[in-house]
Design an enzyme around this catalytic site. Structure first.
Site, PDB file in Angstrom:
ATOM      1  N   GLU A  11     -10.046  -1.917  39.674  1.00 38.36           N
ATOM      2  CA  GLU A  11      -9.485  -3.102  39.991  1.00 38.36           C
ATOM      3  C   GLU A  11      -8.554  -3.253  41.185  1.00 38.36           C
ATOM      4  OE1 GLU A  11      -9.722  -5.853  38.128  1.00 38.36           O
ATOM      5  OE2 GLU A  11     -10.866  -4.790  36.593  1.00 38.36           O
ATOM      6  N   SER A  51       9.082   0.494 -23.351  1.00 35.76           N
ATOM      7  CA  SER A  51       9.844   1.755 -23.571  1.00 35.76           C
ATOM      8  C   SER A  51      10.648   2.095 -22.351  1.00 35.76           C
ATOM      9  CB  SER A  51       9.275   2.638 -24.256  1.00 35.76           C
ATOM     10  OG  SER A  51       8.931   2.306 -25.629  1.00 35.76           O
TER      11      SER A  51
END
Length: 687
Positions: free
Chosen positions: A93, A363
């Site tokens: 680039e 329970s």
């Protein structure tokens, strides 16, 4: 005369031209200095990029992105990016990146000549800094005005940031296709790894994508992607970043890509992530800010604990079928939610069952009944009730409640420890009737259960719906010596610039029950995982002190338990209330056991703290009195000092002991063989 006149005229023009040139030079220099000074003094404009907010775990490590769609962006420091990616990006680039001030004049001239030679735009002239300026602040329209703005912004970026900072910004914001912005997100998307682990071949493949994210996507066109990879590798060779041999080996390497359908990074603690978003909304942070504000949300999530939860659910709940599971784990000392699973597969169903207030706890609710009774001194560990079919009248005798035990199994005259271990329903209802249902409702509300419970005898058996989150919150109080800490998931929030937006206050402990009462119940609930207890079958999987309670209804299987470091609720069942099978009902306990051990694998086993005013003494299980010399059956029990039995039992003989009861009381000698090291130590410490 004429020659002299001509010479004077010529000199006058030369002086004039020189003056104009100097003036223009000075003006240009002044203008340039003014422009540069203005750019230096002026702040950069707000970025046009929508920055995803990031979720971090309790150690500050990234967990997931809080996105509303398929877009993913994840920022990392430049030292967390493979040097192959950095080198390849510069080689491709902007080869003069470290030598220009944002605009590369030589590059512009070179590109212009190439383009004129071919009468087309063959070569771009934008520097990497210009590309970053365009991505951050501008549109991609092709106009001279935009190009001028881009150049000025590039110069300004060079003034404000170092080269490495610019490169870091670029690599964190460039588009790599398929909704991924930044090299970290792209690396996870294509290869399932962090950017610092990318190989030369993988890095070169990714570096080539931004030039044409669709055209060079390896998912869409492998030939184009390989051709572009070769260009990247050749550029790196030209700059002596790699050798020809390295380039050839990288090009020939067969890469393994993730499937496009596999985006598991979106599924790291997804139920926890969704809940955090709701918590942030409650703090006044909008959905729009969460989606695009670039926030960093520091959370209580513990990656090891979450991984243990994921593994336990995956192992014990079948992938196929409608059976579901939920789990939440809370640090009782701080209130930190460390793990959360709202269902077995987030991809197919996002409903979070951790907060479902439609399931009966069965329970697992009984300890709340016993805690209310212990607090009111209505019972102690030595209190005895007869486990047999019983009718209970209530509402001033106008109504009758007839509970039964699971499988119609009854135990005769028993004390509290066996009632908890065997999950005896008759004992639980007897206890509720002794203390009063209103007191049980009050206790539940103090522990964090606000579900509109009704003061009925059936409350003792967990018939009113409660969420797993509330059950874990309630049990966390027992683990934390009776102190309640409000659960939390968010520790801090910062904006994109690192400014602190929110910081959670320090945890505040509220003593909602006395430490000694919490300990008595904890000590009793440890029996659930011992011989005769409903959790005994997973006791070999647990290598540390743990207390808890199972719970089973026609549609639900529960276990809620805790260590000094972690309170956990596990639920297994069907969304539509379908009846669970016996094998389904047996899944919650192994999930809890496996999870607890893996979650705390790096934490040494710890005893539950014993308050000062706790005493332990041997009790005759057949009478509930202090064991005397003539008592063959002895059971060590704990009491708040002053509540222990005062009467000594010394009237028994061996025949009475053999015929007395079918209760499953364990003789001390047999019990000793089953006790683990911490229980021996605890007995020694308490005596």
């Amino acid at each position: 005369m004429a020659a002299t006149t001509q010479r004077k005229i010529k000199n006058r023009w030369l002086r004039w031209l020189l003056t104009v040139f100097i003036a223009l030079f000075v003006l240009g220099l002044g203008t340039t200095a003014t422009v540069l000074g203005y750019l230096y003094m002026t702040d950069l404009p707000p970025s046009q990029i929508q920055q995803d907010s990031e979720l971090l775990d309790r150690e500050g490590k990234p967990v997931a992105m809080l996105t509303s769609g398929s877009m993913q962006r994840q920022s990392v420091k430049i030292d967390q990016i493979s040097h192959y990616v950095i080198q390849g990006t510069i080689a491709t680039e902007d080869r003069g990146f470290y030598h220009h001030w944002g605009i590369d004049a030589r590059g512009i001239a070179r590109a212009t000549l190439v383009n004129l030679e071919h009468m087309s735009k063959r070569q771009g002239a934008s520097t990497l800094t210009q590309q970053l300026a365009r991505n951050l602040y501008l549109t991609h329209e092709r106009t001279w005005k935009r190009k001028l703005k881009e150049a000025l912004l590039a110069v300004q970026l060079e003034m404000k940031y170092s080269k490495n900072e610019i490169l870091e910004l670029y690599l964190n914001n460039v588009y790599y296709g398929h909704g991924s912005y930044g090299i970290e997100a792209a690396s996870h998307m294509y290869f399932g790894k962090s950017a610092h682990k990318l190989t030369l071949a993988e890095g070169a493949m990714l570096v080539g994508i931004p030039r044409g994210p669709s055209y060079y996507s390896p998912w869409l066109n492998m030939k184009n992607a390989k051709d572009r990879q070769q260009v990247i590798l050749r550029g790196m060779v030209e700059l002596d970043q790699i050798t020809d041999t390295q380039a050839k080996e990288a090009y020939d390497e067969v890469l393994t890509f993730r499937s496009r359908a596999d985006r598991s990074e979106l599924l790291v603690a997804p139920f926890f992530r969704d809940y955090v978003k709701k918590e942030l909304n409650a703090l006044g942070i909008s959905e729009a800010t969460l989606s695009t504000g670039g926030l960093r949300i520091y959370t209580t999530l513990d990656r090891q604990v979450q991984a243990a939860a994921d593994a336990a659910i995956a192992k014990h709940v079948p992938e196929e079928g409608d059976l579901q599971a939920a789990m939440v784990a809370i640090d009782p000392r701080s209130g930190d939610v460390k793990a959360m699973i709202g269902g077995k597969d987030y991809r197919t169903n996002q409903y979070n069952r951790v907060f479902a207030e439609t399931r009966q706890p069965g329970s697992s609710f009984k300890p709340i009944v016993y805690l209310a009774a212990l607090e009111k001194k209505a019972i102690t560990a030595a209190t005895r009730f007869v486990s047999q079919p019983t009718s209970f009248t209530y509402d001033e005798g106008r109504k009758v409640y007839k509970p039964n035990n699971y499988g119609d199994k009854y135990y005769g005259d028993i004390m509290l420890r066996q009632a908890i271990a065997a999950s005896d329903n008759i004992y639980a209802v007897n206890t509720l009737m002794q203390v009063g249902a209103e007191q049980v409702v009050n206790m539940a509300e103090r522990l964090g259960i606000q579900n509109g419970l009704k003061p009925l005898p059936s409350l003792a058996l967990g018939t009113f719906p409660v969420s797993p989150f509330q059950m874990a919150t309630a049990y966390a109080v027992l683990s934390n010596e009776g102190k309640q800490v409000t659960p939390r998931t968010v520790l801090a929030v910062t904006d994109a610039g690192g400014r602190l937006l929110y910081e959670a206050p320090a945890p505040v402990e509220k003593q909602v029950v006395l430490p000694e009462e919490a300990y008595i119940l904890t000590n009793l609930m440890e029996s659930v995982f011992e011989a005769g207890g409903t959790g005994n079958r997973v006791s070999t999987l647990i290598k540390r002190p743990v207390a808890g309670k199972t719970g089973t209804t026609d549609s639900d299987s529960w276990i809620v338990g805790y260590t000094p470091e972690l309170a956990t609720a596990v639920w297994v069942g069907y969304d539509k209330g379908k009846r669970i099978t016996q094998s389904d009902a047996r899944r919650s306990a192994p999930i809890f056991a496996q999870f607890t051990e893996k979650a705390l694998a790096n934490v040494p086993p710890k005893l539950f703290p014993v308050p000062d005013n706790i005493v332990s003494t041997y009790i005759d299980p057949n009478t509930g009195k202090l064991a005397g010399e003539g008592c063959s059956a002895k059971q060590l029990e704990t009491f708040v000092r002053g509540t222990e039995p005062k009467e000594i039992c010394n009237e028994h003989d061996q025949q009475q002991v053999r015929n007395k009861s079918k209760s499953e009381t364990v003789l001390p000698e047999a019990e000793d063989k089953k006790k683990s090291w911490w229980q021996h130590f605890k007995r020694w410490w308490s005596e």
